[in-house]
Design a protein around this motif. Structure first.
Motif, PDB file in Angstrom:
ATOM      1  N   SER A 194       9.768  -0.088 -14.638  1.00 58.12           N
ATOM      2  CA  SER A 194       8.512  -0.430 -13.964  1.00 58.12           C
ATOM      3  C   SER A 194       8.619  -0.066 -12.494  1.00 58.12           C
ATOM      4  O   SER A 194       9.624  -0.357 -11.846  1.00 58.12           O
ATOM      5  N   THR A 195       7.555   0.557 -11.981  1.00 56.33           N
ATOM      6  CA  THR A 195       7.511   0.930 -10.572  1.00 56.33           C
ATOM      7  C   THR A 195       7.014  -0.208  -9.689  1.00 56.33           C
ATOM      8  O   THR A 195       6.871  -0.036  -8.476  1.00 56.33           O
ATOM      9  N   GLY A 196       6.750  -1.377 -10.263  1.00 58.35           N
ATOM     10  CA  GLY A 196       6.310  -2.534  -9.485  1.00 58.35           C
ATOM     11  C   GLY A 196       4.810  -2.709  -9.511  1.00 58.35           C
ATOM     12  O   GLY A 196       4.111  -2.164 -10.366  1.00 58.35           O
ATOM     13  N   GLY A 197       4.301  -3.482  -8.569  1.00 61.91           N
ATOM     14  CA  GLY A 197       2.866  -3.761  -8.534  1.00 61.91           C
ATOM     15  C   GLY A 197       2.033  -2.506  -8.411  1.00 61.91           C
ATOM     16  O   GLY A 197       2.420  -1.550  -7.715  1.00 61.91           O
ATOM     17  N   ASP A 198       0.891  -2.489  -9.077  1.00 61.93           N
ATOM     18  CA  ASP A 198       0.000  -1.322  -9.065  1.00 61.93           C
ATOM     19  C   ASP A 198      -0.715  -1.243  -7.717  1.00 61.93           C
ATOM     20  O   ASP A 198      -1.663  -1.980  -7.451  1.00 61.93           O
ATOM     21  N   VAL A 199      -0.253  -0.333  -6.857  1.00 56.26           N
ATOM     22  CA  VAL A 199      -0.774  -0.236  -5.495  1.00 56.26           C
ATOM     23  C   VAL A 199      -2.212   0.281  -5.489  1.00 56.26           C
ATOM     24  O   VAL A 199      -3.009  -0.077  -4.618  1.00 56.26           O
ATOM     25  N   VAL A 200      -2.562   1.115  -6.464  1.00 53.68           N
ATOM     26  CA  VAL A 200      -3.942   1.609  -6.545  1.00 53.68           C
ATOM     27  C   VAL A 200      -4.896   0.446  -6.780  1.00 53.68           C
ATOM     28  O   VAL A 200      -5.976   0.374  -6.181  1.00 53.68           O
ATOM     29  N   ASP A 201      -4.504  -0.479  -7.638  1.00 56.08           N
ATOM     30  CA  ASP A 201      -5.314  -1.688  -7.858  1.00 56.08           C
ATOM     31  C   ASP A 201      -5.415  -2.517  -6.574  1.00 56.08           C
ATOM     32  O   ASP A 201      -6.484  -3.045  -6.239  1.00 56.08           O
ATOM     33  N   MET A 202      -4.309  -2.647  -5.874  1.00 58.85           N
ATOM     34  CA  MET A 202      -4.333  -3.406  -4.614  1.00 58.85           C
ATOM     35  C   MET A 202      -5.316  -2.784  -3.630  1.00 58.85           C
ATOM     36  O   MET A 202      -6.121  -3.481  -2.991  1.00 58.85           O
ATOM     37  N   ALA A 203      -5.247  -1.467  -3.499  1.00 57.48           N
ATOM     38  CA  ALA A 203      -6.077  -0.765  -2.520  1.00 57.48           C
ATOM     39  C   ALA A 203      -7.555  -0.904  -2.830  1.00 57.48           C
ATOM     40  O   ALA A 203      -8.398  -0.850  -1.923  1.00 57.48           O
ATOM     41  N   ALA A 204      -7.903  -1.075  -4.094  1.00 58.15           N
ATOM     42  CA  ALA A 204      -9.306  -1.155  -4.502  1.00 58.15           C
ATOM     43  C   ALA A 204      -9.911  -2.539  -4.260  1.00 58.15           C
ATOM     44  O   ALA A 204     -11.135  -2.703  -4.336  1.00 58.15           O
ATOM     45  N   ALA A 205      -9.077  -3.519  -3.955  1.00 58.08           N
ATOM     46  CA  ALA A 205      -9.569  -4.885  -3.777  1.00 58.08           C
ATOM     47  C   ALA A 205     -10.307  -5.046  -2.450  1.00 58.08           C
ATOM     48  O   ALA A 205      -9.916  -4.457  -1.434  1.00 58.08           O
ATOM     49  N   ARG A 222      -3.309  -0.655   5.704  1.00 56.61           N
ATOM     50  CA  ARG A 222      -3.373   0.795   5.912  1.00 56.61           C
ATOM     51  C   ARG A 222      -2.386   1.526   5.005  1.00 56.61           C
ATOM     52  O   ARG A 222      -2.751   2.525   4.361  1.00 56.61           O
ATOM     53  N   LEU A 223      -1.145   1.039   4.941  1.00 54.68           N
ATOM     54  CA  LEU A 223      -0.133   1.699   4.122  1.00 54.68           C
ATOM     55  C   LEU A 223      -0.493   1.656   2.637  1.00 54.68           C
ATOM     56  O   LEU A 223      -0.291   2.635   1.907  1.00 54.68           O
ATOM     57  N   ILE A 224      -1.023   0.533   2.178  1.00 49.88           N
ATOM     58  CA  ILE A 224      -1.417   0.403   0.769  1.00 49.88           C
ATOM     59  C   ILE A 224      -2.516   1.401   0.442  1.00 49.88           C
ATOM     60  O   ILE A 224      -2.470   2.094  -0.587  1.00 49.88           O
ATOM     61  N   ARG A 225      -3.506   1.512   1.311  1.00 50.95           N
ATOM     62  CA  ARG A 225      -4.616   2.428   1.036  1.00 50.95           C
ATOM     63  C   ARG A 225      -4.184   3.879   1.146  1.00 50.95           C
ATOM     64  O   ARG A 225      -4.635   4.729   0.357  1.00 50.95           O
ATOM     65  N   GLU A 226      -3.296   4.191   2.080  1.00 57.07           N
ATOM     66  CA  GLU A 226      -2.781   5.553   2.173  1.00 57.07           C
ATOM     67  C   GLU A 226      -1.958   5.908   0.942  1.00 57.07           C
ATOM     68  O   GLU A 226      -2.054   7.027   0.415  1.00 57.07           O
ATOM     69  N   TYR A 227      -1.153   4.970   0.476  1.00 56.70           N
ATOM     70  CA  TYR A 227      -0.357   5.193  -0.730  1.00 56.70           C
ATOM     71  C   TYR A 227      -1.266   5.452  -1.929  1.00 56.70           C
ATOM     72  O   TYR A 227      -0.997   6.344  -2.748  1.00 56.70           O
ATOM     73  N   ALA A 228      -2.329   4.677  -2.039  1.00 55.76           N
ATOM     74  CA  ALA A 228      -3.250   4.830  -3.171  1.00 55.76           C
ATOM     75  C   ALA A 228      -3.907   6.199  -3.162  1.00 55.76           C
ATOM     76  O   ALA A 228      -4.089   6.816  -4.226  1.00 55.76           O
ATOM     77  N   VAL A 229      -4.276   6.709  -1.985  1.00 58.65           N
ATOM     78  CA  VAL A 229      -4.872   8.043  -1.892  1.00 58.65           C
ATOM     79  C   VAL A 229      -3.885   9.093  -2.383  1.00 58.65           C
ATOM     80  O   VAL A 229      -4.233   9.982  -3.170  1.00 58.65           O
ATOM     81  N   ARG A 230      -2.637   8.991  -1.941  1.00 60.60           N
ATOM     82  CA  ARG A 230      -1.619   9.952  -2.387  1.00 60.60           C
ATOM     83  C   ARG A 230      -1.388   9.848  -3.892  1.00 60.60           C
ATOM     84  O   ARG A 230      -1.220  10.864  -4.581  1.00 60.60           O
ATOM     85  N   ALA A 231      -1.379   8.632  -4.408  1.00 61.83           N
ATOM     86  CA  ALA A 231      -1.157   8.442  -5.840  1.00 61.83           C
ATOM     87  C   ALA A 231      -2.280   9.057  -6.665  1.00 61.83           C
ATOM     88  O   ALA A 231      -2.037   9.692  -7.696  1.00 61.83           O
TER      89      ALA A 231
END
Length: 271
Positions: A62-73, A245-254
């Motif tokens: 598992s890669t851990g918590g779904d950052v894309v889901d976090m960013a969408a909140a 900011r980091l969570i949303r940037e990560y989600a864009v890259r993902a």
């Protein structure tokens, strides 16, 4: 008995096999997955399985918590708190099982995935396993029991350094510091894990919850209290401007990476 969904469960001969089942997303932890895991742990407790094998589908633990889901909140801090407390409830209930817990780690175990692996009594890894905290990359504090369990496994100084600098441990490195108990070649991985699980299921395991609590510090509620503290800390961190900011940037890259992978797959099929 078999259950399917974001977490799969199969039970036979005293062995419950729990498989995180989001292989296209690195078995990242969503609210649905956390809720499914909590339900499955309850099913295992009722069935009285003597051994629980936890693994991931598709060559990743598992890669851990779904950052894309976090960013969408809309409220990332509140969302992360709900995700953490839901997953933590499943982990706390897992710790209360009178069963030997085996983490079968093939591939990456990061963030919450690392915490899940640390909840096991025995960690069996393939040669391609990789362990990392990952939280620091997006400005978050540890959760999923990592800040409680990792120091107890590898030592407090090494655990703090691992989190501070984002140290990654391969299978050999993880075995050297005591995180991994056995390394098995990928070609024989499932068979080796099943052999171990079957052997342990032949023994009475009604002592395991008490033994686990004693090894961790005698107070069976201490782990739950620590999980609560982790949830509060990671929620506060997630609400900070830097982490947001980091969570949303990560989600864009993902999302870009996923789209590129899909285009490559489509070209490959067309050829």
């Amino acid at each position: 008995m078999t259950m399917t969904g974001p977490v799969q469960l199969s039970m036979t001969d005293g062995v419950a096999r729990v498989t995180l089942n989001r292989p296209d997303d690195g078995n990242a932890i969503t609210l649905d997955l956390a809720r499914a895991l909590a339900e499955i742990v309850g099913t295992i407790a009722a069935a009285g399985s003597r051994v629980v094998v936890v693994t991931g589908a598709g060559g990743t633990f598992s890669t851990g918590g779904d950052v894309v889901d976090m960013a969408a909140a809309d409220d990332i801090g509140a969302f992360v708190y709900e995700l953490a407390t839901t997953f933590h409830g499943a982990l706390a209930d897992l710790a209360d099982l009178d069963a030997v817990i085996i983490a079968a780690v093939d591939g990456v175990a990061a963030g919450g995935g690392l915490g899940l692996a640390l909840c096991a009594d025995v960690v069996v890894a393939s040669e391609r396993a990789l362990f990392l905290t990952a939280y620091e990359a997006i400005g978050l504090s540890p959760d999923s029991g990592a800040s409680y369990l990792l120091p107890r496994v590898i030592g407090a100084s090494r655990a703090r350094a691992m989190s501070a600098v984002g140290l990654r441990l391969n299978a050999d490195g993880a075995r050297d510091v005591g995180l991994v108990h056995e390394i098995v070649p990928s070609a024989h991985f499932d068979d080796a894990v099943q052999t171990l699980a079957t052997r342990l299921a032949a023994r009475p395991q009604g002592h395991m919850a008490a033994s686990r609590a004693l090894f961790r510090g005698a107070d069976p509620q201490e782990f739950r209290r620590h999980l609560d503290a982790e949830a509060r800390a990671i929620s506060a961190a997630a609400a900070s401007p830097d982490a947001t900011r980091l969570i949303r940037e990560y989600a864009v890259r993902a999302r870009r990476s996923a789209a590129a992978a899909q285009r490559r797959a489509e070209r490959s099929r067309a050829a």
